[in-house]
Motif scaffolding. Structure first.
Motif, PDB file in Angstrom:
ATOM      1  N   GLY A   2       0.854  -1.153  -0.446  1.00 13.55           N
ATOM      2  CA  GLY A   2       0.021  -0.021  -0.136  1.00 13.55           C
ATOM      3  C   GLY A   2       0.897   1.234  -0.027  1.00 13.55           C
ATOM      4  O   GLY A   2       2.016   1.201   0.457  1.00 13.55           O
ATOM      5  N   THR A   3       0.185   2.229  -0.459  1.00 19.85           N
ATOM      6  CA  THR A   3       0.845   3.809  -0.459  1.00 19.85           C
ATOM      7  C   THR A   3       1.044   4.304   0.743  1.00 19.85           C
ATOM      8  O   THR A   3      -0.023   4.309   1.713  1.00 19.85           O
ATOM      9  N   ILE A   4       2.079   4.958   1.178  1.00 19.56           N
ATOM     10  CA  ILE A   4       2.394   5.594   2.279  1.00 19.56           C
ATOM     11  C   ILE A   4       1.445   7.004   1.974  1.00 19.56           C
ATOM     12  O   ILE A   4       1.734   7.718   1.081  1.00 19.56           O
ATOM     13  N   ARG A   5       0.477   7.465   2.773  1.00 16.82           N
ATOM     14  CA  ARG A   5      -0.251   8.356   2.640  1.00 16.82           C
ATOM     15  C   ARG A   5       0.340   9.925   2.649  1.00 16.82           C
ATOM     16  O   ARG A   5       1.317  10.157   3.639  1.00 16.82           O
ATOM     17  N   ASN A   6       0.052  10.821   1.935  1.00 14.25           N
ATOM     18  CA  ASN A   6       0.572  12.209   1.880  1.00 14.25           C
ATOM     19  C   ASN A   6       2.004  12.059   1.915  1.00 14.25           C
ATOM     20  O   ASN A   6       2.910  12.971   2.195  1.00 14.25           O
ATOM     21  N   SER A  33       2.302  13.304  -3.380  1.00 12.35           N
ATOM     22  CA  SER A  33       1.013  14.165  -3.019  1.00 12.35           C
ATOM     23  C   SER A  33       1.702  15.573  -2.938  1.00 12.35           C
ATOM     24  O   SER A  33       0.965  16.579  -3.300  1.00 12.35           O
ATOM     25  N   ARG A 295      10.504   1.917   4.445  1.00  8.90           N
ATOM     26  CA  ARG A 295       9.049   1.949   4.574  1.00  8.90           C
ATOM     27  C   ARG A 295       8.562   1.811   6.082  1.00  8.90           C
ATOM     28  O   ARG A 295       7.802   2.712   6.539  1.00  8.90           O
ATOM     29  N   GLU A 299       6.731   5.096   8.095  1.00  6.68           N
ATOM     30  CA  GLU A 299       5.561   4.458   8.647  1.00  6.68           C
ATOM     31  C   GLU A 299       5.591   4.968  10.125  1.00  6.68           C
ATOM     32  O   GLU A 299       4.621   5.209  10.886  1.00  6.68           O
ATOM     33  N   VAL A 302       5.185   8.719  10.688  1.00  9.06           N
ATOM     34  CA  VAL A 302       3.768   8.805  10.590  1.00  9.06           C
ATOM     35  C   VAL A 302       2.988   8.509  11.819  1.00  9.06           C
ATOM     36  O   VAL A 302       2.058   9.266  12.175  1.00  9.06           O
ATOM     37  N   GLU A 307       2.211  14.209   9.563  1.00  5.85           N
ATOM     38  CA  GLU A 307       1.036  14.024   8.713  1.00  5.85           C
ATOM     39  C   GLU A 307       1.637  14.144   7.347  1.00  5.85           C
ATOM     40  O   GLU A 307       0.816  13.655   6.401  1.00  5.85           O
ATOM     41  N   MET A 308       2.733  14.647   6.993  1.00  2.00           N
ATOM     42  CA  MET A 308       3.087  14.980   5.513  1.00  2.00           C
ATOM     43  C   MET A 308       4.768  14.278   5.500  1.00  2.00           C
ATOM     44  O   MET A 308       5.502  15.166   5.757  1.00  2.00           O
ATOM     45  N   LEU A 332       5.071   3.800  -3.032  1.00  2.00           N
ATOM     46  CA  LEU A 332       3.773   4.121  -3.606  1.00  2.00           C
ATOM     47  C   LEU A 332       3.020   3.439  -4.143  1.00  2.00           C
ATOM     48  O   LEU A 332       1.843   3.658  -4.717  1.00  2.00           O
TER      49      LEU A 332
END
Length: 333
Positions: A2-6, A33, A295, A299, A302, A307-308, A332
């Protein structure tokens, strides 16, 4: 996985405008992003560069981080930011920081007066002028107005971050800013400290701490072997340690003041510290390892409150396009 958000990517200002446009376009196509351009001196100016990127992209968020309050009056920064935000359709994020005494005072002859006060007053002026369209401000370092903007900003609430790291500065960011942009070299343990200081500042003026966001520049190197990545990042880690010295950004992560001060002293003298940088020190201040290790580390940031997360370009990197594609492949997809 899965993608790491933001997940964003941060670029040094060393590229030509054409190269930066192509890199930001590639970052957008790969699914990052945000793209951040650093205005470190004496690279190309970030506003002009990001304006060109704005015209060449459609969706990716565009960040400038960080500008300083000395080389542009905050009213001018507000004008430029508002124009650029309109040009890119409301995709701009601006980060304000104090820069450093060597660039400002020693190399450009600009008095480096009260850097935190200057940063806070600049944020006040920019946010007030964008929000209200007018201002009458008399601060300790800056005066502005009475004046009115002669145009309508696209967004009255364009996000303004503070690029700061000290305890008092983080507290002030909680009072004034929309978020904090953390420097390269921040340890994982520091993130909780940042959130506590932001929360204290926000609470002191009745703000909701959850509305102040945390972004972080994270120099990232993914290799087939952990040892290869760590070795490649050793000089990057040395630079980060020398940049910060005995500040909470490092000491929260277990660095002793006497351990890091020689690195800082060397930087202040324009030298490179010749003390060894251990594998553990490297892993503390940069992201280095196999795809799974990198990764997992991002994570963890995060989960701690970033958050970014922004994978930041390495000073030793000679092929930013390949770096982007490598990061996209493992983080990603």
């Amino acid at each position: 996985m899965g993608t790491i958000r933001n997940l964003g990517f941060g670029f040094l200002g060393r590229h030509t405008a054409k190269q930066t446009i192509e890199l930001v376009q590639r970052a957008e196509a790969l699914g990052f992003s945000s793209a951040w351009v650093a205005e470190d001196y004496f690279y190309g100016g970030a506003f002009a560069t990001v304006s060109a990127c704005a015209a060449a992209t459609t969706n990716i968020q565009l960040g400038i981080g960080v500008i300083n309050p000395y080389t542009r009056h905050p009213v001018l920064s507000a004008m430029e930011a508002a124009a650029l935000d309109s040009l890119c359709g409301g995709r701009l994020m601006l980060a304000m920081g104090a820069s450093n005494k060597r660039w400002m005072e020693q190399q450009m002859g600009i008095p480096y007066r009260k850097p935190l006060t200057a940063t806070c007053e600049a944020v006040d002026i920019i946010k007030t002028l964008l929000r209200d369209g007018q201002i009458d401000y008399s601060g300790e370092l800056f005066q502005a107005g009475p004046l009115e903007l002669s145009f309508e900003p696209l967004r009255r609430d364009m996000p303004v971050y503070m690029g700061v790291k000290g305890d008092r500065a983080l507290y002030m960011a909680g009072q004034k800013a929309d978020g904090v942009l953390l420097s390269v070299g921040c340890t994982l343990e520091y993130i909780q400290h940042v959130r506590e200081r932001i929360t204290a500042g926000a609470n002191s003026v009745g703000r909701d701490p959850s509305e102040i966001h945390i972004a972080a520049y994270l120099p990232t190197c993914i290799c087939d072997s952990s040892a290869e990545a760590v070795e490649r990042m050793r000089s990057e880690a040395r630079r980060c340690i020398g940049m910060h010295g005995a500040q909470p950004i490092l000491t929260c992560g277990g660095f002793a003041p006497e351990q890091v001060q020689p690195f800082r002293d060397a930087v202040m003298e324009g030298k490179v510290c010749d003390l060894p940088v251990t594998d553990e020190m490297v892993r503390k201040v940069v992201i280095a390892g196999t795809p799974d290790e990198c990764r997992e580390r991002i994570e963890a940031y995060v989960a701690a409150g970033v958050e970014m997360p922004i994978c930041f370009e390495l000073s030793c990197d000679t092929d930013a396009v390949s770096t982007l594609e490598n990061l996209s492949r493992y983080l990603l997809q």
